[in-house]
Write an enzyme that holds these catalytic residues in place. Structure first.
Site, PDB file in Angstrom:
ATOM      1  N   GLU A  79       0.846  -1.190   0.000  1.00 22.69           N
ATOM      2  CA  GLU A  79       0.000   0.000   0.000  1.00 22.69           C
ATOM      3  C   GLU A  79       0.882   1.240   0.000  1.00 22.69           C
ATOM      4  O   GLU A  79       0.434   2.331   0.336  1.00 22.69           O
ATOM      5  CB  GLU A  79      -0.947  -0.014   1.193  1.00 22.69           C
ATOM      6  CG  GLU A  79      -0.259  -0.163   2.531  1.00 22.69           C
ATOM      7  CD  GLU A  79      -1.227  -0.109   3.698  1.00 22.69           C
ATOM      8  OE1 GLU A  79      -1.873   0.933   3.835  1.00 22.69           O
ATOM      9  OE2 GLU A  79      -1.318  -1.099   4.440  1.00 22.69           O
ATOM     10  N   CYS A 111      -3.109  -3.751   4.643  1.00 24.47           N
ATOM     11  CA  CYS A 111      -2.155  -4.770   5.124  1.00 24.47           C
ATOM     12  C   CYS A 111      -2.542  -6.181   4.702  1.00 24.47           C
ATOM     13  O   CYS A 111      -1.785  -7.126   4.912  1.00 24.47           O
ATOM     14  CB  CYS A 111      -2.077  -4.748   6.646  1.00 24.47           C
ATOM     15  SG  CYS A 111      -1.575  -3.168   7.286  1.00 24.47           S
ATOM     16  N   HIS A 233      -1.465 -10.332  12.445  1.00 28.35           N
ATOM     17  CA  HIS A 233      -0.965  -9.083  11.868  1.00 28.35           C
ATOM     18  C   HIS A 233      -0.663  -8.159  13.054  1.00 28.35           C
ATOM     19  O   HIS A 233      -1.508  -7.984  13.932  1.00 28.35           O
ATOM     20  CB  HIS A 233      -2.042  -8.467  10.964  1.00 28.35           C
ATOM     21  CG  HIS A 233      -1.791  -7.021  10.647  1.00 28.35           C
ATOM     22  ND1 HIS A 233      -0.635  -6.596  10.050  1.00 28.35           N
ATOM     23  CD2 HIS A 233      -2.535  -5.898  10.883  1.00 28.35           C
ATOM     24  CE1 HIS A 233      -0.676  -5.277   9.913  1.00 28.35           C
ATOM     25  NE2 HIS A 233      -1.819  -4.831  10.412  1.00 28.35           N
ATOM     26  N   ASN A 275       5.511  -1.435  12.428  1.00 37.15           N
ATOM     27  CA  ASN A 275       4.551  -1.931  11.435  1.00 37.15           C
ATOM     28  C   ASN A 275       5.215  -1.978  10.070  1.00 37.15           C
ATOM     29  O   ASN A 275       5.943  -1.058   9.684  1.00 37.15           O
ATOM     30  CB  ASN A 275       3.319  -1.017  11.385  1.00 37.15           C
ATOM     31  CG  ASN A 275       2.109  -1.683  10.718  1.00 37.15           C
ATOM     32  OD1 ASN A 275       2.225  -2.789  10.201  1.00 37.15           O
ATOM     33  ND2 ASN A 275       0.980  -1.021  10.744  1.00 37.15           N
ATOM     34  N   SER A 308      -6.894  -2.754   6.878  1.00 31.84           N
ATOM     35  CA  SER A 308      -7.919  -1.738   7.088  1.00 31.84           C
ATOM     36  C   SER A 308      -8.722  -1.519   5.816  1.00 31.84           C
ATOM     37  O   SER A 308      -8.262  -1.775   4.704  1.00 31.84           O
ATOM     38  CB  SER A 308      -7.252  -0.425   7.496  1.00 31.84           C
ATOM     39  OG  SER A 308      -6.856  -0.496   8.836  1.00 31.84           O
TER      40      SER A 308
HETATM   41  P1  HMG Z   1      -2.857   6.929  21.503  1.00 30.63           P
HETATM   42  O1  HMG Z   1      -4.191   7.568  21.565  1.00 30.63           O
HETATM   43  O2  HMG Z   1      -1.691   7.846  21.496  1.00 30.63           O
HETATM   44  O3  HMG Z   1      -2.599   5.968  22.687  1.00 30.63           O
HETATM   45  O4  HMG Z   1      -2.822   6.005  20.192  1.00 30.63           O
HETATM   46  P2  HMG Z   1      -3.514   5.586  23.944  1.00 30.63           P
HETATM   47  O5  HMG Z   1      -3.731   6.786  24.790  1.00 30.63           O
HETATM   48  O6  HMG Z   1      -4.722   4.787  23.511  1.00 30.63           O
HETATM   49  O7  HMG Z   1      -2.486   4.628  24.669  1.00 30.63           O
HETATM   50  C1  HMG Z   1      -2.109   3.435  24.061  1.00 30.63           C
HETATM   51  C2  HMG Z   1      -2.046   2.380  25.140  1.00 30.63           C
HETATM   52  O8  HMG Z   1      -0.976   2.705  26.029  1.00 30.63           O
HETATM   53  C3  HMG Z   1      -3.308   2.287  26.033  1.00 30.63           C
HETATM   54  O9  HMG Z   1      -3.480   0.913  26.311  1.00 30.63           O
HETATM   55  C4  HMG Z   1      -2.900   3.023  27.284  1.00 30.63           C
HETATM   56  O10 HMG Z   1      -3.597   2.612  28.434  1.00 30.63           O
HETATM   57  C5  HMG Z   1      -1.444   2.635  27.379  1.00 30.63           C
HETATM   58  P3  HMG Z   1      -4.823   0.150  25.844  1.00 30.63           P
HETATM   59  O11 HMG Z   1      -5.951   0.855  26.498  1.00 30.63           O
HETATM   60  O12 HMG Z   1      -4.901   0.313  24.337  1.00 30.63           O
HETATM   61  O13 HMG Z   1      -4.626  -1.251  26.294  1.00 30.63           O
HETATM   62  N1  HMG Z   1      -0.599   3.532  28.200  1.00 30.63           N
HETATM   63  C6  HMG Z   1       0.345   3.096  29.045  1.00 30.63           C
HETATM   64  N2  HMG Z   1       0.750   1.857  29.366  1.00 30.63           N
HETATM   65  C7  HMG Z   1       1.765   1.734  30.271  1.00 30.63           C
HETATM   66  N3  HMG Z   1       2.361   2.810  30.869  1.00 30.63           N
HETATM   67  C8  HMG Z   1       1.987   4.066  30.564  1.00 30.63           C
HETATM   68  C9  HMG Z   1       0.930   4.247  29.613  1.00 30.63           C
HETATM   69  N4  HMG Z   1       0.313   5.341  29.086  1.00 30.63           N
HETATM   70  C10 HMG Z   1      -0.617   4.883  28.227  1.00 30.63           C
HETATM   71  N5  HMG Z   1       2.587   5.098  31.148  1.00 30.63           N
HETATM   72  C11 HMG Z   1      -3.037   4.163  18.706  1.00 30.63           C
HETATM   73  C12 HMG Z   1      -2.650   4.612  20.123  1.00 30.63           C
HETATM   74  C13 HMG Z   1      -2.703   2.701  18.531  1.00 30.63           C
HETATM   75  C14 HMG Z   1      -4.547   4.370  18.515  1.00 30.63           C
HETATM   76  C15 HMG Z   1      -2.246   5.025  17.680  1.00 30.63           C
HETATM   77  O14 HMG Z   1      -0.868   4.777  17.808  1.00 30.63           O
HETATM   78  C16 HMG Z   1      -2.657   4.809  16.236  1.00 30.63           C
HETATM   79  O15 HMG Z   1      -3.595   5.431  15.750  1.00 30.63           O
HETATM   80  N6  HMG Z   1      -1.948   3.893  15.484  1.00 30.63           N
HETATM   81  C17 HMG Z   1      -2.250   3.611  14.096  1.00 30.63           C
HETATM   82  C18 HMG Z   1      -3.503   2.786  13.913  1.00 30.63           C
HETATM   83  C19 HMG Z   1      -3.307   1.309  14.202  1.00 30.63           C
HETATM   84  O16 HMG Z   1      -2.209   0.802  14.266  1.00 30.63           O
HETATM   85  N7  HMG Z   1      -4.430   0.585  14.337  1.00 30.63           N
HETATM   86  C20 HMG Z   1      -4.387  -0.848  14.565  1.00 30.63           C
HETATM   87  C21 HMG Z   1      -5.565  -1.597  13.986  1.00 30.63           C
HETATM   88  S1  HMG Z   1      -5.789  -1.220  12.263  1.00 30.63           S
HETATM   89  C22 HMG Z   1      -4.598  -2.221  11.450  1.00 30.63           C
HETATM   90  O17 HMG Z   1      -4.036  -3.097  12.032  1.00 30.63           O
HETATM   91  C23 HMG Z   1      -4.322  -1.898  10.019  1.00 30.63           C
HETATM   92  C24 HMG Z   1      -3.067  -1.102   9.771  1.00 30.63           C
HETATM   93  O18 HMG Z   1      -1.938  -1.937   9.922  1.00 30.63           O
HETATM   94  C25 HMG Z   1      -3.120  -0.457   8.393  1.00 30.63           C
HETATM   95  C26 HMG Z   1      -3.393  -1.346   7.192  1.00 30.63           C
HETATM   96  O19 HMG Z   1      -4.189  -2.258   7.195  1.00 30.63           O
HETATM   97  O20 HMG Z   1      -2.838  -1.009   6.162  1.00 30.63           O
HETATM   98  C27 HMG Z   1      -2.916   0.032  10.751  1.00 30.63           C
END
Ligand code: HMG
Length: 389
Positions: A79, A111, A233, A275, A308
């Site tokens: 992609e 992906c 994945h 990733n 996605s």
């Molecule tokens: P965010 O909003 O910055 O993070 O984005 P958050 O506030 O949700 O925190 C992440 C986690 O860290 C949470 O845990 C917090 O509690 C924890 P969870 O509730 O998720 O279990 N946390 C801590 N843990 C320990 N000590 C601390 C601490 N502080 C917080 N001090 C997000 C996170 C993944 C949403 C962001 O990085 C993002 O948007 N990433 C990209 C999207 C993505 O990867 N999505 C995955 C599913 S989609 C997919 O797999 C397809 C993809 O590969 C694309 C494709 O298909 O081409 C993405």
């Protein structure tokens, strides 16, 4: 007849950024990245690497002349395309010296496209068992500096040779698919960074996993307890853990402990790379095969692919007696030998990718140790170099 993955090999960058350092630079608690996201290091892709060079660098070390002679299908799942018309696979076939009588295509569905490639390749080989197919998932994950998605970037390629009588993994012919129109993550043609609804995408991922996993179990004779491990994945490694936890109530306590222990091996190498979109599931499979001391020939693995947009698939494979002969044994050492760069250097690399414009451009590739490099653009054509030639 058994058909499946005969060989697997990985390529990425020789540079990485440490996630503790990146977290501090972004004013985040390091444990958010290390535990909450589940990433320890992130590949930093220099401008001298794109999906073509990553794909070719992943494939060439595992191919013999006999393989090259037998390959009549090359699929590059990506992609991170570099052209709206010409397939990256054509460039890759040229760099690898593949046979001219080869069907050479690029596939896209976020992906998921790597898995689409593997499944189409296995069907091709079942019809033509004397032939081999090369499937490569190659991507560079880009969300942008200082974005929530930033700690889930990375990049690289996994090359897989699909053949009859495979050394590594014999693939099942059953699978369960789900494909629906979902706006969780996308990248319009005018953007080089993805748009994402991060929390929504993570929830959809688990919903898709539950749907296709349960669909697979109810539609086949396989019981959850039969599966030695589940391989996911991994856009970030905590994502796989969340999906795994959603499946634990379906099995005995002993199996739950085993699945969690196997998963720690399956995410080990992804924690160091980040990733790589189409290749992420297959880097995790490599991680499982390379680092899991409890694995044995005959074990059945469940594989969950997610892209996605969104498309998901669950299928299985059986580890073959000679699996260690077909996989990239040097990978953990290569990752350990990479050079750590500071956040400023990572940001510079991020901003120095070949510009999407018509001008002639040159790229300084001299410190890139990989065989295939991108050296610039001339007359609106990308220029690739084989540094060994
Ligand atoms: P965010 O909003 O910055 O993070 O984005 P958050 O506030 O949700 O925190 C992440 C986690 O860290 C949470 O845990 C917090 O509690 C924890 P969870 O509730 O998720 O279990 N946390 C801590 N843990 C320990 N000590 C601390 C601490 N502080 C917080 N001090 C997000 C996170 C993944 C949403 C962001 O990085 C993002 O948007 N990433 C990209 C999207 C993505 O990867 N999505 C995955 C599913 S989609 C997919 O797999 C397809 C993809 O590969 C694309 C494709 O298909 O081409 C993405």
């Amino acid at each position: 007849m058994k058909v499946g993955i005969d060989k697997m090999h990985f390529a990425s960058s020789h540079l990485y950024v440490d996630m503790t350092e990146l977290a501090r630079a972004r004013g985040a608690e390091p444990d958010k990245y290390l535990i909450g996201i589940g990433q320890a290091q992130m590949a930093v892709i220099p401008p001298s690497q794109d999906i073509v060079t990553l794909a070719a660098n992943a494939a060439y070390p595992m191919l013999t002349q006999a393989d090259i002679d037998a390959i009549d299908l090359l699929i590059v799942g990506t992609e991170s395309g570099i052209d709206n018309s010409k397939a990256s696979a054509i460039y890759v076939a040229h760099l690898l010296g593949l046979n001219r009588r080869c069907r050479t295509i690029e596939m896209k569905e976020a992906c998921y496209a790597g898995t689409a490639g593997v499944q189409l390749a296995q069907e091709h080989v079942r019809v033509h068992p004397d032939k081999k197919a090369l499937v490569i998932g190659a991507d560079i994950a880009r969300y942008g500096l200082n974005t929530p998605g930033e700690p889930t970037q990375g990049g690289g390629a996994v090359a897989m040779l699909i053949s009859a009588d495979p050394q590594v993994l014999a693939l099942g012919t059953d699978s369960t698919l789900l494909s629906q129109d979902v706006m969780d993550f996308w990248r319009p043609l005018y953007r080089s960074e993805a748009l994402v609804d991060g929390k929504y995408s993570s929830n959809i991922y688990v919903d898709y996993f539950q749907d296709v996993f349960k669909g697979y179990l109810s539609g086949t004779k396989t019981r959850a307890e039969d599966l030695t491990a589940l391989v996911f994945h991994l856009p970030y490694t905590k994502m796989g853990l969340k999906a795994l936890r959603s499946a634990l109530p379906m099995v005995s306590e002993t199996k739950q402990e085993a699945w969690v222990a196997h998963f720690e091996c399956a995410r080990k190498l992804n924690r160091q790379v980040g990733n790589l979109y189409t290749g992420s599931l297959y880097l995790s499979l490599l991680s499982q095969l390379l680092t899991d001391p409890e694995l044995q020939a005959g074990n059945e693995l469940g594989l969950f692919s997610y892209g996605s947009g969104a498309e998901g698939e669950f299928y299985t494979g059986i580890i073959q007696p000679d699996y260690l002969k077909g996989i990239d044994l040097g990978l953990p050492q290569r990752l350990a030998r990479r050079r750590r760069v500071d956040v400023a250097t990572y940001e510079k690399c991020f901003n120095q990718q070949l510009a999407w414009e018509a001008t002639d451009q040159t790229i300084d590739y001299h410190t890139d140790p990989h065989r295939f490099v991108l050296i610039g653009q001339r007359d609106e054509q990308r220029q690739y170099l084989d540094q060994w030639a």
